[in-house]
Design a protein around this motif. Sequence first.
Motif, PDB file in Angstrom:
ATOM      1  N   THR A  10       4.152  13.128   6.913  1.00  0.00           N
ATOM      2  CA  THR A  10       4.978  13.541   5.775  1.00  0.00           C
ATOM      3  C   THR A  10       3.251  14.676   5.369  1.00  0.00           C
ATOM      4  N   LEU A  11       3.751  15.609   5.074  1.00  0.00           N
ATOM      5  CA  LEU A  11       1.817  16.046   4.257  1.00  0.00           C
ATOM      6  C   LEU A  11       2.751  16.797   2.850  1.00  0.00           C
ATOM      7  N   ALA A  12       1.304  15.932   2.106  1.00  0.00           N
ATOM      8  CA  ALA A  12       1.563  16.546   0.580  1.00  0.00           C
ATOM      9  C   ALA A  12       0.047  16.800  -0.009  1.00  0.00           C
ATOM     10  N   GLN A  13       0.324  17.272  -1.601  1.00  0.00           N
ATOM     11  CA  GLN A  13      -0.661  17.330  -1.960  1.00  0.00           C
ATOM     12  C   GLN A  13      -1.226  17.031  -3.461  1.00  0.00           C
ATOM     13  N   PHE A  14      -2.346  16.829  -3.967  1.00  0.00           N
ATOM     14  CA  PHE A  14      -2.317  16.493  -5.275  1.00  0.00           C
ATOM     15  C   PHE A  14      -3.534  17.179  -5.468  1.00  0.00           C
ATOM     16  N   ALA A  15      -3.315  17.431  -7.049  1.00  0.00           N
ATOM     17  CA  ALA A  15      -4.267  19.053  -8.127  1.00  0.00           C
ATOM     18  C   ALA A  15      -4.655  18.771  -8.865  1.00  0.00           C
ATOM     19  N   ARG A  16      -3.728  17.117  -9.516  1.00  0.00           N
ATOM     20  CA  ARG A  16      -4.627  16.975 -10.955  1.00  0.00           C
ATOM     21  C   ARG A  16      -4.973  15.348 -10.990  1.00  0.00           C
ATOM     22  N   PRO A  17      -5.750  14.746 -11.255  1.00  0.00           N
ATOM     23  CA  PRO A  17      -6.250  13.067 -11.381  1.00  0.00           C
ATOM     24  C   PRO A  17      -5.060  12.372 -11.280  1.00  0.00           C
ATOM     25  N   CYS A  18      -4.031  12.931 -12.703  1.00  0.00           N
ATOM     26  CA  CYS A  18      -3.752  11.728 -13.027  1.00  0.00           C
ATOM     27  C   CYS A  18      -2.065  11.199 -11.928  1.00  0.00           C
ATOM     28  N   GLN A  19      -1.886  12.219 -10.933  1.00  0.00           N
ATOM     29  CA  GLN A  19      -0.849  12.440  -9.919  1.00  0.00           C
ATOM     30  C   GLN A  19      -1.011  11.091  -8.543  1.00  0.00           C
ATOM     31  N   LEU A  20      -2.380  10.602  -8.830  1.00  0.00           N
ATOM     32  CA  LEU A  20      -3.062   9.366  -7.720  1.00  0.00           C
ATOM     33  C   LEU A  20      -2.296   8.705  -8.431  1.00  0.00           C
ATOM     34  N   SER A  21      -1.816   7.324  -7.602  1.00  0.00           N
ATOM     35  CA  SER A  21      -1.101   6.286  -7.764  1.00  0.00           C
ATOM     36  C   SER A  21      -2.189   5.290  -7.876  1.00  0.00           C
ATOM     37  N   GLY A  22      -2.222   4.087  -8.719  1.00  0.00           N
ATOM     38  CA  GLY A  22      -3.007   2.842  -7.906  1.00  0.00           C
ATOM     39  C   GLY A  22      -3.202   2.733  -6.189  1.00  0.00           C
ATOM     40  N   THR A  23      -1.636   2.631  -6.032  1.00  0.00           N
ATOM     41  CA  THR A  23      -2.145   2.412  -4.151  1.00  0.00           C
ATOM     42  C   THR A  23      -2.571   3.610  -3.768  1.00  0.00           C
ATOM     43  N   LEU A  24      -2.260   5.176  -3.809  1.00  0.00           N
ATOM     44  CA  LEU A  24      -2.706   5.813  -3.326  1.00  0.00           C
ATOM     45  C   LEU A  24      -5.022   6.038  -3.273  1.00  0.00           C
ATOM     46  N   ARG A  25      -4.854   5.277  -4.877  1.00  0.00           N
ATOM     47  CA  ARG A  25      -6.783   5.088  -4.471  1.00  0.00           C
ATOM     48  C   ARG A  25      -6.854   4.455  -3.500  1.00  0.00           C
ATOM     49  N   PRO A  54     -13.096  -1.798   1.371  1.00  0.00           N
ATOM     50  CA  PRO A  54     -12.608  -0.652   0.444  1.00  0.00           C
ATOM     51  C   PRO A  54     -13.360  -0.784  -0.812  1.00  0.00           C
ATOM     52  N   ALA A  55     -13.486  -1.532  -1.734  1.00  0.00           N
ATOM     53  CA  ALA A  55     -14.278  -1.878  -3.177  1.00  0.00           C
ATOM     54  C   ALA A  55     -15.738  -0.999  -3.156  1.00  0.00           C
ATOM     55  N   ASP A  56     -15.853  -0.992  -2.145  1.00  0.00           N
ATOM     56  CA  ASP A  56     -17.490  -0.052  -2.081  1.00  0.00           C
ATOM     57  C   ASP A  56     -17.272   1.824  -1.715  1.00  0.00           C
ATOM     58  N   VAL A  57     -16.404   2.001  -1.580  1.00  0.00           N
ATOM     59  CA  VAL A  57     -15.748   3.076  -2.328  1.00  0.00           C
ATOM     60  C   VAL A  57     -14.627   3.747  -3.161  1.00  0.00           C
ATOM     61  N   ALA A  58     -13.923   2.655  -3.890  1.00  0.00           N
ATOM     62  CA  ALA A  58     -13.757   3.159  -4.718  1.00  0.00           C
ATOM     63  C   ALA A  58     -13.450   3.573  -6.021  1.00  0.00           C
ATOM     64  N   SER A  59     -14.860   3.628  -6.362  1.00  0.00           N
ATOM     65  CA  SER A  59     -15.247   4.700  -7.291  1.00  0.00           C
ATOM     66  C   SER A  59     -15.657   5.618  -6.482  1.00  0.00           C
ATOM     67  N   ALA A  60     -16.474   6.163  -5.369  1.00  0.00           N
ATOM     68  CA  ALA A  60     -16.370   7.506  -4.891  1.00  0.00           C
ATOM     69  C   ALA A  60     -15.127   8.318  -4.576  1.00  0.00           C
ATOM     70  N   VAL A  61     -13.824   7.480  -4.118  1.00  0.00           N
ATOM     71  CA  VAL A  61     -12.324   7.620  -4.927  1.00  0.00           C
ATOM     72  C   VAL A  61     -12.712   8.681  -5.764  1.00  0.00           C
ATOM     73  N   ASP A  62     -12.581   7.432  -6.733  1.00  0.00           N
ATOM     74  CA  ASP A  62     -11.983   7.701  -8.321  1.00  0.00           C
ATOM     75  C   ASP A  62     -12.651   9.054  -8.805  1.00  0.00           C
ATOM     76  N   ARG A  63     -14.229   9.534  -8.371  1.00  0.00           N
ATOM     77  CA  ARG A  63     -14.760  10.558  -8.693  1.00  0.00           C
ATOM     78  C   ARG A  63     -14.223  11.811  -8.441  1.00  0.00           C
ATOM     79  N   LEU A  64     -13.666  11.390  -6.861  1.00  0.00           N
ATOM     80  CA  LEU A  64     -13.248  12.773  -5.739  1.00  0.00           C
ATOM     81  C   LEU A  64     -11.951  13.276  -6.601  1.00  0.00           C
ATOM     82  N   ALA A  65     -11.060  11.923  -7.263  1.00  0.00           N
ATOM     83  CA  ALA A  65      -9.638  12.587  -8.303  1.00  0.00           C
ATOM     84  C   ALA A  65      -9.800  12.969  -9.513  1.00  0.00           C
ATOM     85  N   GLU A  66     -11.024  12.044 -10.149  1.00  0.00           N
ATOM     86  CA  GLU A  66     -11.303  13.174 -11.396  1.00  0.00           C
ATOM     87  C   GLU A  66     -11.643  14.379 -11.613  1.00  0.00           C
ATOM     88  N   ARG A  67     -11.952  14.667 -10.098  1.00  0.00           N
ATOM     89  CA  ARG A  67     -12.482  16.502  -9.818  1.00  0.00           C
ATOM     90  C   ARG A  67     -10.703  17.425  -9.232  1.00  0.00           C
TER      91      ARG A  67
END
Length: 185
Positions: A10-25, A54-67
């Motif tokens: 299944t393919l999905a797209q996310f275009a807003r930070p609020c769409q990314l759940s904690g589980t997906l992050r 995973p904790a090493d890249v968690a903040s990078a995931v958050d930065r990508l999500a915020e953009r």
Amino acid sequence: MTAREPTALTLAQFARPCQLSGTLRRELAECWAAVVNAGGAVIPADCPLPPLVPADVASAVDRLAERLAPEHGRLLVATLDGSLAGWLLVRREGHPLEAHCGVVNHVQTHVHLRRRGIGAALMREVRHVAREEMGLERLKLSVRAGLGLEDFYRRAGWAEVGRWPGALRLAPGDDRDEILMSLAL
């Protein structure tokens, strides 16, 4: 269906930070760390050198999500039987002279799910999303030489347009070309 094809991709797209759940992050960080540890993927500048957790890249995931924003950046995610299988990011170039172009980054497939068509499915989907939904006319990406990645992208229709010789230093004495690739939409 062959044994190499995903069963329920299944393919999905996310275009807003609020769409990314904690589980997906969390799943994105797990995938990113695993891909880095297997020798691929870009290591965020603020991360230690591998091996990563995973904790090493968690903040990078958050930065990508915020953009993320509908007109400027989208996260495309592939799931297989409900679990993250791969992902990529597509963003519009910021400069007005390049606003018709997009950049694809972070193309990753979970290490244990490679060679099942997941990366190819993501590349087909990014082409559609970039052209039809974001109104882009061309996509760009760069890959590290020495891994055979340029062959994968060529099969997906991308063309090599140049190289930065020795631009990527993986270790002393291990410099790699950065291969520049382009796809007209």
